[in-house]
Design an enzyme around this catalytic site. Structure first.
Site, PDB file in Angstrom:
ATOM      1  N   CYS A  64       0.873  -1.145  -0.059  1.00 21.00           N
ATOM      2  CA  CYS A  64      -0.011  -0.030   0.059  1.00 21.00           C
ATOM      3  C   CYS A  64       0.901   1.113   0.074  1.00 21.00           C
ATOM      4  O   CYS A  64       1.932   1.086   0.702  1.00 21.00           O
ATOM      5  CB  CYS A  64      -0.866   0.091   1.178  1.00 21.00           C
ATOM      6  SG  CYS A  64      -2.137  -1.372   1.492  1.00 21.00           S
ATOM      7  N   GLU A 110      -8.424   8.185   2.606  1.00 21.24           N
ATOM      8  CA  GLU A 110      -8.018   7.962   1.254  1.00 21.24           C
ATOM      9  C   GLU A 110      -8.986   7.499   0.331  1.00 21.24           C
ATOM     10  O   GLU A 110      -9.817   6.723   0.644  1.00 21.24           O
ATOM     11  CB  GLU A 110      -6.856   6.798   1.636  1.00 21.24           C
ATOM     12  CG  GLU A 110      -5.719   7.283   2.285  1.00 21.24           C
ATOM     13  CD  GLU A 110      -4.466   6.118   2.356  1.00 21.24           C
ATOM     14  OE1 GLU A 110      -3.448   6.667   2.951  1.00 21.24           O
ATOM     15  OE2 GLU A 110      -4.704   5.134   2.149  1.00 21.24           O
TER      16      GLU A 110
END
Length: 169
Positions: A64, A110
Site C-alpha cells: 500500500c 484515502e
C-alpha cells in the site's frame, strides 16, 4: 525528503497537493493504492513493520502507498512493489473505494485504488516497511478475519471482501 501527495475530491479529481505528514495529520482526502497479490487460492499478506507511524504489527495486503504528485498511478504501484517486496509484476486496477480511519495522532482518509496481480517467485522484503510476509489460503483468511478482525489493517477489512468477490466471479 517528504513525499508530496495528491489531494482529491470524492470523485478522485485532483484539487490540491500536500505533504504526507500534513495530509495525514489534518484529515485530508488523498489518492492512495492497495495492491493484492494472489497465487492459486492463496493471497500474499504483509505484517506492517512495528515502527510504522500507524498500524504497526497489523496484517494487510501485499503493498500500500500513495502516488507522488506528478507520478502516474501505475508507476507508483510498480515503484512501491519493488521498494517493499523487491518484485515486478503486471497488475490491473479492479476497483476504488474511500475510507476514513482515525489513529492516535493521524488519520487515513484515502481514495484507494485497488490493484490485483498474480505472482509466484522470490520476494525480498524491505525491513523498514514489513515485519514479515505469508501466503494465506483465502478460505482460512476469511475465517481468521471473522474471528480476529483486530489483527488486520482497517483498509484491508474493507477491501478484502471486494477483492474476494472479484476473484470469485
Amino acid at each position: 525528503m517528504e513525499d508530496k501527495l495528491v489531494v482529491v475530491d470524492l470523485l478522485d479529481r485532483k484539487i490540491g497537493e500536500g505533504y504526507k505528514k500534513s495530509v495525514h495529520e489534518n484529515r485530508v482526502l488523498h489518492r492512495a493504492f492497495s495492491v493484492f497479490i494472489v497465487h492459486g487460492d492463496k493471497m500474499l499478506l504483509q505484517q506492517r513493520a512495528y515502527s510504522k507511524y500507524h498500524s504497526g504489527g497489523l496484517w494487510a495486503n501485499a503493498c500500500c502507498s500513495h502516488p507522488r504528485v506528478g507520478e502516474k498511478l501505475s508507476d507508483a504501484v510498480n515503484r512501491r512493489l519493488f521498494e517493499e517486496l523487491g518484485i515486478s509484476l503486471k497488475t490491473e486496477e479492479i476497483f476504488q473505494f474511500v475510507y476514513y480511519q482515525e489513529y492516535d495522532k493521524v488519520s487515513e482518509f484515502e481514495y484507494d485504488h485497488v490493484f490485483l496481480g498474480e505472482y509466484c517467485g522470490d520476494i525480498k522484503i524491505n525491513r523498514n516497511e514489513i515485519e514479515k510476509i505469508q501466503w494465506v489460503d483465502m478460505e482460512q483468511l476469511m475465517n481468521d478475519i471473522l474471528s480476529m478482525p483486530n489483527k488486520y489493517c482497517s483498509w484491508f477489512l474493507v477491501a478484502f471482501p471486494m477483492v474476494l468477490k472479484y476473484l470469485l466471479k
